[in-house]
Design an enzyme around this catalytic site. Structure first.
Site, PDB file in Angstrom:
ATOM      1  N   ASP A  82       0.865  -1.169   0.000  1.00  0.00           N
ATOM      2  CA  ASP A  82       0.000   0.000   0.000  1.00  0.00           C
ATOM      3  C   ASP A  82       0.904   1.223   0.000  1.00  0.00           C
ATOM      4  O   ASP A  82       1.419   1.626   1.035  1.00  0.00           O
ATOM      5  CB  ASP A  82      -0.902   0.005   1.235  1.00  0.00           C
ATOM      6  CG  ASP A  82      -1.862   1.185   1.248  1.00  0.00           C
ATOM      7  OD1 ASP A  82      -1.876   1.952   0.270  1.00  0.00           O
ATOM      8  OD2 ASP A  82      -2.583   1.337   2.239  1.00  0.00           O
ATOM      9  N   TRP A 107       5.512  -3.992   7.917  1.00  0.00           N
ATOM     10  CA  TRP A 107       4.438  -4.973   7.933  1.00  0.00           C
ATOM     11  C   TRP A 107       4.854  -6.108   7.024  1.00  0.00           C
ATOM     12  O   TRP A 107       5.690  -5.945   6.150  1.00  0.00           O
ATOM     13  CB  TRP A 107       3.089  -4.380   7.541  1.00  0.00           C
ATOM     14  CG  TRP A 107       2.857  -4.083   6.097  1.00  0.00           C
ATOM     15  CD1 TRP A 107       2.227  -4.877   5.184  1.00  0.00           C
ATOM     16  CD2 TRP A 107       3.221  -2.895   5.386  1.00  0.00           C
ATOM     17  NE1 TRP A 107       2.182  -4.261   3.963  1.00  0.00           N
ATOM     18  CE2 TRP A 107       2.788  -3.036   4.066  1.00  0.00           C
ATOM     19  CE3 TRP A 107       3.873  -1.711   5.746  1.00  0.00           C
ATOM     20  CZ2 TRP A 107       2.970  -2.062   3.095  1.00  0.00           C
ATOM     21  CZ3 TRP A 107       4.062  -0.748   4.783  1.00  0.00           C
ATOM     22  CH2 TRP A 107       3.620  -0.920   3.490  1.00  0.00           C
ATOM     23  N   ASP A 126       8.696   0.988   4.436  1.00  0.00           N
ATOM     24  CA  ASP A 126       8.540   2.335   3.910  1.00  0.00           C
ATOM     25  C   ASP A 126       9.894   3.014   3.923  1.00  0.00           C
ATOM     26  O   ASP A 126      10.690   2.820   4.842  1.00  0.00           O
ATOM     27  CB  ASP A 126       7.554   3.139   4.761  1.00  0.00           C
ATOM     28  CG  ASP A 126       6.112   2.714   4.546  1.00  0.00           C
ATOM     29  OD1 ASP A 126       5.840   1.994   3.575  1.00  0.00           O
ATOM     30  OD2 ASP A 126       5.255   3.126   5.349  1.00  0.00           O
ATOM     31  N   TRP A 158       4.482   3.891   8.470  1.00  0.00           N
ATOM     32  CA  TRP A 158       5.482   3.125   9.199  1.00  0.00           C
ATOM     33  C   TRP A 158       6.747   3.935   9.446  1.00  0.00           C
ATOM     34  O   TRP A 158       7.663   3.472  10.118  1.00  0.00           O
ATOM     35  CB  TRP A 158       5.794   1.827   8.464  1.00  0.00           C
ATOM     36  CG  TRP A 158       4.613   0.914   8.478  1.00  0.00           C
ATOM     37  CD1 TRP A 158       3.686   0.762   7.492  1.00  0.00           C
ATOM     38  CD2 TRP A 158       4.201   0.056   9.539  1.00  0.00           C
ATOM     39  NE1 TRP A 158       2.732  -0.133   7.882  1.00  0.00           N
ATOM     40  CE2 TRP A 158       3.024  -0.591   9.136  1.00  0.00           C
ATOM     41  CE3 TRP A 158       4.705  -0.221  10.799  1.00  0.00           C
ATOM     42  CZ2 TRP A 158       2.348  -1.498   9.929  1.00  0.00           C
ATOM     43  CZ3 TRP A 158       4.041  -1.137  11.596  1.00  0.00           C
ATOM     44  CH2 TRP A 158       2.877  -1.761  11.158  1.00  0.00           C
ATOM     45  N   TYR A 167       6.872  10.089   4.629  1.00  0.00           N
ATOM     46  CA  TYR A 167       6.851   8.880   3.786  1.00  0.00           C
ATOM     47  C   TYR A 167       7.223   9.231   2.349  1.00  0.00           C
ATOM     48  O   TYR A 167       6.744  10.223   1.801  1.00  0.00           O
ATOM     49  CB  TYR A 167       5.461   8.253   3.828  1.00  0.00           C
ATOM     50  CG  TYR A 167       5.251   7.204   2.769  1.00  0.00           C
ATOM     51  CD1 TYR A 167       5.773   5.932   2.921  1.00  0.00           C
ATOM     52  CD2 TYR A 167       4.551   7.495   1.609  1.00  0.00           C
ATOM     53  CE1 TYR A 167       5.604   4.973   1.941  1.00  0.00           C
ATOM     54  CE2 TYR A 167       4.369   6.538   0.628  1.00  0.00           C
ATOM     55  CZ  TYR A 167       4.901   5.284   0.790  1.00  0.00           C
ATOM     56  OH  TYR A 167       4.732   4.338  -0.178  1.00  0.00           O
ATOM     57  N   THR A 170       7.777   2.632  -0.919  1.00  0.00           N
ATOM     58  CA  THR A 170       7.829   1.351  -0.214  1.00  0.00           C
ATOM     59  C   THR A 170       8.634   0.334  -1.012  1.00  0.00           C
ATOM     60  O   THR A 170       8.497   0.238  -2.234  1.00  0.00           O
ATOM     61  CB  THR A 170       6.395   0.808   0.005  1.00  0.00           C
ATOM     62  OG1 THR A 170       5.633   1.792   0.698  1.00  0.00           O
ATOM     63  CG2 THR A 170       6.398  -0.485   0.788  1.00  0.00           C
TER      64      THR A 170
END
Length: 181
Positions: A82, A107, A126, A158, A167, A170
């Site tokens: 995501d 995650w 991230d 994260w 951010y 990812t």
């Protein structure tokens, strides 16, 4: 020219007042509603382009599966990603772009590799420290769990545990093979 504008203004005002005195708001809303409903029934039959999906034609005209790359959201290791893919933002599938640092918490998802038929544990990290990349956004959420199970929930910033909580993108790092059973 001034007279023309005055004439048009007066004419428009008279017509508007005449229309308002002979019709009601309810009647106008009914007519608009009928048009909206009739238009809604026509929408599902409109054609749309599906050529960018997973099939492409080879030289012989036979259909074959499109080869997915590390910048496609349908790439197998992005099954629970995501965010923006670092492979589109100056990094790679496994490394953050220059000027960013990987998040200290991540995650984890379990993704199936169709090439070898095995399931892999994939850590989604991230990359933090620069503003959002804005390219190649994927939101697959396969196997995502509610927010109270933080280690398996992907809709969290994260970067919160890093010095900079901004951010950028990812990465997806394979951390092991999932046990069968």
């Amino acid at each position: 020219m001034k007279r023309l504008f005055h004439f048009l203004d007066t004419l428009t005002e008279r017509r508007s007042r005449a229309l308002a005195s002979t019709s009601s708001r309810r009647g106008a809303l009914v007519k608009v509603g009928k048009v909206v409903v009739a238009g809604a029934f026509a929408l599902p039959v409109l054609p749309f382009d599906r050529t960018s999906q997973a099939f492409a034609a080879d030289n012989n005209g036979k259909a074959k599966k499109k080869e997915l790359t590390d910048t496609d959201c349908d790439y197998w290791r992005y099954c629970s990603v995501d965010g923006f893919l670092c492979s589109c933002c100056g990094g790679s599938t496994t490394t953050c772009p220059p000027g960013t640092s990987p998040s200290k918490v991540t995650w984890v998802g379990t993704c199936h590799n169709p090439m070898d038929g095995r399931d892999y544990l994939v850590s989604y990290n991230d990359c933090c420290g620069r503003t959002s990349c804005g390219r190649c956004q994927c939101n697959t959420n396969y196997g995502d769990r509610p927010g109270y199970r933080m280690g398996v929930h992907n809709d969290v910033n994260w970067c919160m545990s890093n010095d900079s909580s901004v951010y950028h993108c990812t990465v997806s790092v394979i951390v092991g093979v999932a046990e069968q059973g």
